[in-house]
Design an enzyme around this catalytic site. Structure first.
Site, PDB file in Angstrom:
ATOM      1  N   THR A  28       0.846  -1.216   0.000  1.00  0.00           N
ATOM      2  CA  THR A  28       0.000   0.000   0.000  1.00  0.00           C
ATOM      3  C   THR A  28       0.867   1.246   0.000  1.00  0.00           C
ATOM      4  O   THR A  28       0.683   2.155  -0.804  1.00  0.00           O
ATOM      5  CB  THR A  28      -0.940   0.002   1.222  1.00  0.00           C
ATOM      6  OG1 THR A  28      -1.648  -1.237   1.281  1.00  0.00           O
ATOM      7  CG2 THR A  28      -1.934   1.159   1.150  1.00  0.00           C
ATOM      8  N   ASP A  80       3.288   4.478   6.734  1.00  0.00           N
ATOM      9  CA  ASP A  80       3.467   3.035   6.639  1.00  0.00           C
ATOM     10  C   ASP A  80       2.123   2.335   6.516  1.00  0.00           C
ATOM     11  O   ASP A  80       1.065   2.942   6.724  1.00  0.00           O
ATOM     12  CB  ASP A  80       4.201   2.538   7.905  1.00  0.00           C
ATOM     13  CG  ASP A  80       4.995   1.269   7.654  1.00  0.00           C
ATOM     14  OD1 ASP A  80       5.882   0.953   8.469  1.00  0.00           O
ATOM     15  OD2 ASP A  80       4.722   0.593   6.632  1.00  0.00           O
ATOM     16  N   ASP A  83      -1.360  -4.391   8.801  1.00  0.00           N
ATOM     17  CA  ASP A  83      -2.065  -5.623   8.463  1.00  0.00           C
ATOM     18  C   ASP A  83      -3.449  -5.677   9.096  1.00  0.00           C
ATOM     19  O   ASP A  83      -4.330  -6.383   8.604  1.00  0.00           O
ATOM     20  CB  ASP A  83      -1.223  -6.827   8.909  1.00  0.00           C
ATOM     21  CG  ASP A  83       0.110  -6.842   8.183  1.00  0.00           C
ATOM     22  OD1 ASP A  83       0.103  -7.019   6.953  1.00  0.00           O
ATOM     23  OD2 ASP A  83       1.141  -6.604   8.834  1.00  0.00           O
ATOM     24  N   GLY A  94       3.817  -6.122  10.447  1.00  0.00           N
ATOM     25  CA  GLY A  94       4.860  -7.127  10.368  1.00  0.00           C
ATOM     26  C   GLY A  94       4.625  -8.195   9.331  1.00  0.00           C
ATOM     27  O   GLY A  94       5.431  -9.096   9.147  1.00  0.00           O
ATOM     28  N   GLU A 102      10.301  -0.621  11.332  1.00  0.00           N
ATOM     29  CA  GLU A 102       9.079   0.188  11.227  1.00  0.00           C
ATOM     30  C   GLU A 102       8.712   0.817  12.561  1.00  0.00           C
ATOM     31  O   GLU A 102       8.321   1.984  12.628  1.00  0.00           O
ATOM     32  CB  GLU A 102       7.912  -0.673  10.733  1.00  0.00           C
ATOM     33  CG  GLU A 102       8.019  -1.073   9.266  1.00  0.00           C
ATOM     34  CD  GLU A 102       6.910  -2.010   8.832  1.00  0.00           C
ATOM     35  OE1 GLU A 102       6.414  -2.799   9.656  1.00  0.00           O
ATOM     36  OE2 GLU A 102       6.533  -1.945   7.640  1.00  0.00           O
ATOM     37  N   LYS A 120      -8.493  -3.958   6.038  1.00  0.00           N
ATOM     38  CA  LYS A 120      -7.626  -4.062   7.228  1.00  0.00           C
ATOM     39  C   LYS A 120      -8.368  -3.689   8.510  1.00  0.00           C
ATOM     40  O   LYS A 120      -7.829  -3.887   9.597  1.00  0.00           O
ATOM     41  CB  LYS A 120      -6.411  -3.154   7.056  1.00  0.00           C
ATOM     42  CG  LYS A 120      -5.617  -3.354   5.775  1.00  0.00           C
ATOM     43  CD  LYS A 120      -4.972  -4.711   5.725  1.00  0.00           C
ATOM     44  CE  LYS A 120      -4.122  -4.915   4.497  1.00  0.00           C
ATOM     45  NZ  LYS A 120      -2.890  -4.098   4.447  1.00  0.00           N
TER      46      LYS A 120
HETATM   47  O1  DER Z   1       4.921  -5.399   7.484  1.00  0.00           O
HETATM   48  C1  DER Z   1       4.139  -4.420   7.549  1.00  0.00           C
HETATM   49  O2  DER Z   1       3.639  -3.997   8.623  1.00  0.00           O
HETATM   50  C2  DER Z   1       3.768  -3.752   6.259  1.00  0.00           C
HETATM   51  O3  DER Z   1       3.425  -2.418   6.501  1.00  0.00           O
HETATM   52  C3  DER Z   1       2.666  -4.524   5.510  1.00  0.00           C
HETATM   53  O4  DER Z   1       2.306  -5.702   6.159  1.00  0.00           O
HETATM   54  C4  DER Z   1       1.433  -3.706   5.183  1.00  0.00           C
HETATM   55  O5  DER Z   1       0.553  -4.487   4.390  1.00  0.00           O
HETATM   56  P1  DER Z   1       0.251  -4.134   2.844  1.00  0.00           P
HETATM   57  O6  DER Z   1       1.342  -4.754   2.021  1.00  0.00           O
HETATM   58  O7  DER Z   1      -1.114  -4.761   2.615  1.00  0.00           O
HETATM   59  O8  DER Z   1       0.223  -2.633   2.701  1.00  0.00           O
END
Ligand code: DER
Length: 221
Positions: A28, A80, A83, A94, A102, A120
Site C-alpha cells: 500500500t 506506513d 495488516d 509485520g 518500522e 484491514k
Molecule cells: O509489514 C508491515 O507492517 C507492512 O506495513 C505490511 O504488512 C502492510 O501491508 P500491505 O502490504 O497490505 O500494505
C-alpha cells in the site's frame, strides 16, 4: 483506481518541503513512495529513512533522497501500512517482515500516518496473526515462553527455511488470546528474553487513511 493506490497516494499530501520522512514497507505504501518520487521530480525537497532494504531499493528507483539516524535524530512524519487496524487505531504490523525498523521509525516521527484499505479494519485485533521478531539463539525456548502467555507461535518460513529479517532474526506468527488487551500484550511480549520486537503498534498511529463505503478516502484520528 484500486484501494491501495487511493489511500497510498492520499498520504503523500502530508509530505511537505524540508521534511524528514519515514518510508514504510508493503504494497500500500508502495503508492505513497511512487507519488513522493513524482513530487521530488517536480522539485519537492525531502529526505527519507527507509524501514526495510526493500523500501530502500524502491526509494532509489523512485529517486527519493535518503538519510539516516547518523544525520538526524527525529522525523517529521512516518508513513506506513498495516495488516490490521482496530477502532482505537491500534495496529498489527509485520506481515512484510519489517516490524522492527518500522516501529523504530514510527516512534521517532512527530506524526505517524498509516495507509490501510478497508479490508484491514477490524473491531478487535487478532484476525491477522501477530508477528514477533526473535533472535535465533534459543528460539526454541523463546517460543515456549511466548506460548506460556497464551499465544500460539509458528515459525515463519521462506522456501522451507526460517524466514530471515533485515536484522538477521526470525519471526514467529502468533495466534493471540481472544481476550487480549493490545497495549498489555505488546508490553508483556517484549519482556520475554529473546523477543526483539512484536507487531503490536499500540497508541502510536496519529492518522489512519482508509476508504469509506463509497470508496472515498477518510481520515480516522
Ligand atoms: O509489514 C508491515 O507492517 C507492512 O506495513 C505490511 O504488512 C502492510 O501491508 P500491505 O502490504 O497490505 O500494505
Amino acid at each position: 483506481m484500486n484501494e491501495k493506490k487511493l489511500v497510498g497516494e492520499k498520504a503523500a499530501e502530508f509530505v511537505k518541503d524540508g521534511m524528514i520522512v519515514g518510508l514504510g514497507t508493503g504494497s500500500t505504501v508502495y503508492y505513497t513512495l511512487e507519488k513522493i518520487g513524482q513530487m521530488v521530480k517536480e522539485g519537492l525537497q525531502i529526505k527519507g529513512i527507509p524501514t526495510s532494504m526493500a523500501t530502500e531499493k524502491l526509494a532509489h528507483e523512485f529517486g527519493i533522497p535518503l538519510t539516516s539516524f547518523k544525520e538526524v535524530t527525529y522525523l517529521d512524519v512516518a508513513i506506513d501500512g498495516a495488516d490490521e487496524v482496530d477502532p482505537d487505531l491500534n495496529l498489527i504490523k509485520g506481515g512484510g517482515g519489517a516490524l522492527l525498523r518500522e516501529k523504530i521509525i514510527a516512534a521517532a516521527a512527530n506524526t505517524f500516518i498509516v495507509v490501510a484499505d478497508s479490508s484491514k479494519l477490524s473491531a478487535k485485533l487478532g484476525s491477522f496473526r501477530l508477528p514477533v521478531e526473535v533472535i535465533p539463539f534459543g528460539y526454541e525456548r523463546t517460543a515456549m515462553q511466548i506460548s506460556s502467555i497464551g499465544c500460539v507461535p509458528e515459525m515463519r518460513l521462506s522456501n522451507g527455511n526460517p524466514y530471515i529479517t533485515d536484522n538477521h532474526n526470525y519471526i514467529f506468527d502468533c495466534e493471540i488470546p481472544e481476550n487480549s488487551q493490545p497495549h498489555k500484550l505488546e508490553t508483556v511480549l517484549n519482556m520475554i528474553p529473546g523477543v526483539v520486537e512484536n507487531g503490536l503498534f499500540t497508541k502510536m498511529a496519529d492518522v489512519i487513511i482508509t476508504l469509506d463505503a463509497n470508496k472515498k478516502t477518510v481520515l480516522m484520528k
